[in-house]
Design an enzyme around this catalytic site. Structure first.
Site, short mmCIF file in Angstrom:
data_model
loop_
_atom_site.label_atom_id
_atom_site.label_comp_id
_atom_site.label_asym_id
_atom_site.label_seq_id
_atom_site.Cartn_x
_atom_site.Cartn_y
_atom_site.Cartn_z
N TRP A 98 11.26 -50.07 24.98
CA TRP A 98 11.26 -48.65 24.61
C TRP A 98 12.29 -47.87 25.40
O TRP A 98 12.95 -46.97 24.88
CB TRP A 98 9.86 -48.04 24.75
CG TRP A 98 8.91 -48.54 23.71
CD1 TRP A 98 7.73 -49.18 23.94
CD2 TRP A 98 9.04 -48.46 22.28
NE1 TRP A 98 7.13 -49.51 22.75
CE2 TRP A 98 7.91 -49.08 21.72
CE3 TRP A 98 10.01 -47.93 21.43
CZ2 TRP A 98 7.71 -49.19 20.34
CZ3 TRP A 98 9.83 -48.04 20.06
CH2 TRP A 98 8.69 -48.66 19.52
N ASP A 165 8.28 -40.94 29.29
CA ASP A 165 7.61 -41.37 28.06
C ASP A 165 6.24 -41.90 28.47
O ASP A 165 6.15 -42.90 29.17
CB ASP A 165 8.47 -42.47 27.40
CG ASP A 165 7.87 -42.99 26.11
OD1 ASP A 165 6.72 -42.66 25.79
OD2 ASP A 165 8.58 -43.76 25.41
N LYS A 189 -1.48 -43.90 20.24
CA LYS A 189 -1.96 -44.94 21.16
C LYS A 189 -3.33 -44.57 21.74
O LYS A 189 -4.18 -45.41 21.92
CB LYS A 189 -0.96 -45.17 22.30
CG LYS A 189 0.50 -45.33 21.86
CD LYS A 189 0.81 -46.73 21.36
CE LYS A 189 2.08 -46.79 20.55
NZ LYS A 189 3.32 -46.70 21.30
C1 LIG Z 1 4.82 -46.75 20.79
C2 LIG Z 1 5.83 -46.29 21.77
C3 LIG Z 1 7.01 -45.66 21.37
C4 LIG Z 1 7.37 -45.45 19.91
O1 LIG Z 1 6.58 -44.45 19.41
P1 LIG Z 1 6.77 -43.87 17.92
O2 LIG Z 1 5.76 -42.77 17.93
O3 LIG Z 1 6.47 -44.98 16.98
O4 LIG Z 1 8.16 -43.38 17.79
C5 LIG Z 1 7.89 -45.23 22.34
N1 LIG Z 1 7.62 -45.40 23.64
C6 LIG Z 1 6.50 -46.00 24.07
C7 LIG Z 1 6.26 -46.16 25.53
C8 LIG Z 1 5.57 -46.47 23.15
O5 LIG Z 1 4.45 -47.07 23.57
#
Ligand SMILES: *Cc1c(COP(=O)(O)O)cnc(C)c1O
Length: 356
Positions: A98, A165, A189
């Site tokens: 990511w 993030d 999540k």
């Molecule tokens: C799932 C995830 C993403 C991607 O998220 P989207 O909402 O599908 O764009 C980005 N960073 C992390 C750490 C993730 O777990």
């Protein structure tokens, strides 16, 4: 009984799903929540409640704005550099798939300085924080690496705004908001259905940079710019009510420590399975594991599915197995997974699960 170990969209609390089901045909005004105007009083109340709950749960100070956006964490890979660019130099820690994607998108808006990378260890470890850092607009970190199963627990002392993030660990463990300039997370999540993205940003970082309206943080402060994902906001508000009822982030973290410790201990003691990550960098929420053999991993996945344990496959980019233990995964689910692993160790590796 099915236990869902999906990394995202992830398991949600069953009482919330039941509540949503019961209210779906008629929410307060006799129409479904998905038929209501996002400008109605009833819906405005939902958004206010959602923000108030998030502020209480994460102790978000008043000098931070909370934005409800769409486009996932992925759109933030671009919105962050677009909105925070002053010098157009951005620092990133490269700790996993990511963060690599975040780096690639940031390159469209300036110079990216990768101040640490663990790509050489296949991201089984975390890159160290840089010793000193200056002359950049921000330092970006993926606090919990959903795919690789690592997480940072310590932060550096730095004058540069930290951007994190937190898609897979928001509300799963304590996050000290005031240490950050900006936090962002896709909701799917740990917070609700897909379609909602949270941004928590120190207000002084919100600068009008003449961007197209949707892409500017300044356009989203204190009101809804356009039609949001109303259903996702509604469910998220109910999930946060559940988190508050259950004792807040502290209780969630305590449970997540208990669940993940139990699972890591089982992996460390197993003659067949082992955890991919070792030591203090282990994630509380996403736990990659393997037998070391792709065929046996796949056989276990099928064996587990036959026992009601679903979504145990590793991310398509890394393979192996992974159990995501988000807030709504009960301790019983983890105990059941360990039981089924023991059964597989003893008798499950027979031909009916292999060579399919
Ligand atoms: C799932 C995830 C993403 C991607 O998220 P989207 O909402 O599908 O764009 C980005 N960073 C992390 C750490 C993730 O777990």
């Amino acid at each position: 009984m099915i236990y869902n170990f999906s990394a995202g969209p992830g398991v949600l609390p069953e009482p919330v799903l039941r509540e949503v089901q019961a209210e779906f045909l008629s929410y307060k005004q006799g129409v479904s929540i998905v038929e209501m105007s996002h400008r109605s009083d009833a819906f405005a109340t939902i958004v206010e409640q959602l923000e108030a709950r998030l502020r209480r749960l994460m102790q978000i100070p008043d000098d931070y704005a909370v934005l409800f956006l769409q486009g996932g964490a992925t759109l933030q890979f671009s919105m962050v550099p677009m909105n925070l660019r002053e010098t157009r130099r951005f620092a990133y820690l490269d700790s996993g798939v990511w963060s690599k994607k975040a780096i690639a998108d940031a390159k469209h808006f300036g110079d990216v300085v990768v101040v640490g990378s663990s790509a050489a260890t296949k991201y089984r470890e975390l890159p160290a924080w840089p010793q000193t850092i200056s002359d950049v607009d921000y330092l970006h970190v993926t606090l919990n690496n959903t795919i690789e199963g690592t997480r940072y627990t310590e932060l550096p002392d730095t004058d540069v705004p930290l951007v994190a993030d937190v898609s897979s660990n928001i509300l799963a463990e304590a996050i000290d908001v005031k240490r950050y300039g900006l936090l962002y997370a896709g909701a799917q999540k740990n917070i609700g259905p897909a379609g909602l993205t949270l941004v928590i940003i120190r207000r002084e970082l919100i600068v009008d940079r003449q961007l197209p309206s949707y892409l500017a943080y300044s356009q989203h402060v204190d009101s809804l710019l356009n039609t949001p994902s109303t259903f996702s906001l509604y469910v998220a508000e109910r999930v946060l009510a559940w988190v508050e009822d259950e004792g807040g982030v502290e209780a969630m973290e305590r449970r997540n420590v208990e669940k993940s410790s139990l699972f890591y201990d089982a992996l460390d003691a197993s003659p067949l399975f082992h955890a991919v990550v070792s030591g203090t960098e282990r994630s509380l929420t996403n736990i990659p594991f393997t037998t070391g053999d792709a065929g046996t991993d796949e056989a276990f996945q099928r064996f587990a599915e036959a026992h009601g344990l679903i979504e145990l496959g590793g991310h398509r980019s890394v393979g192996g197995l992974r159990a995501s233990l988000y807030n709504a995964m009960p301790l019983e689910g983890v105990k059941r997974l360990i039981e089924v692993m023991h059964e597989f160790e003893q008798e499950g590796q027979d031909v009916s699960y292999k060579n399919v």
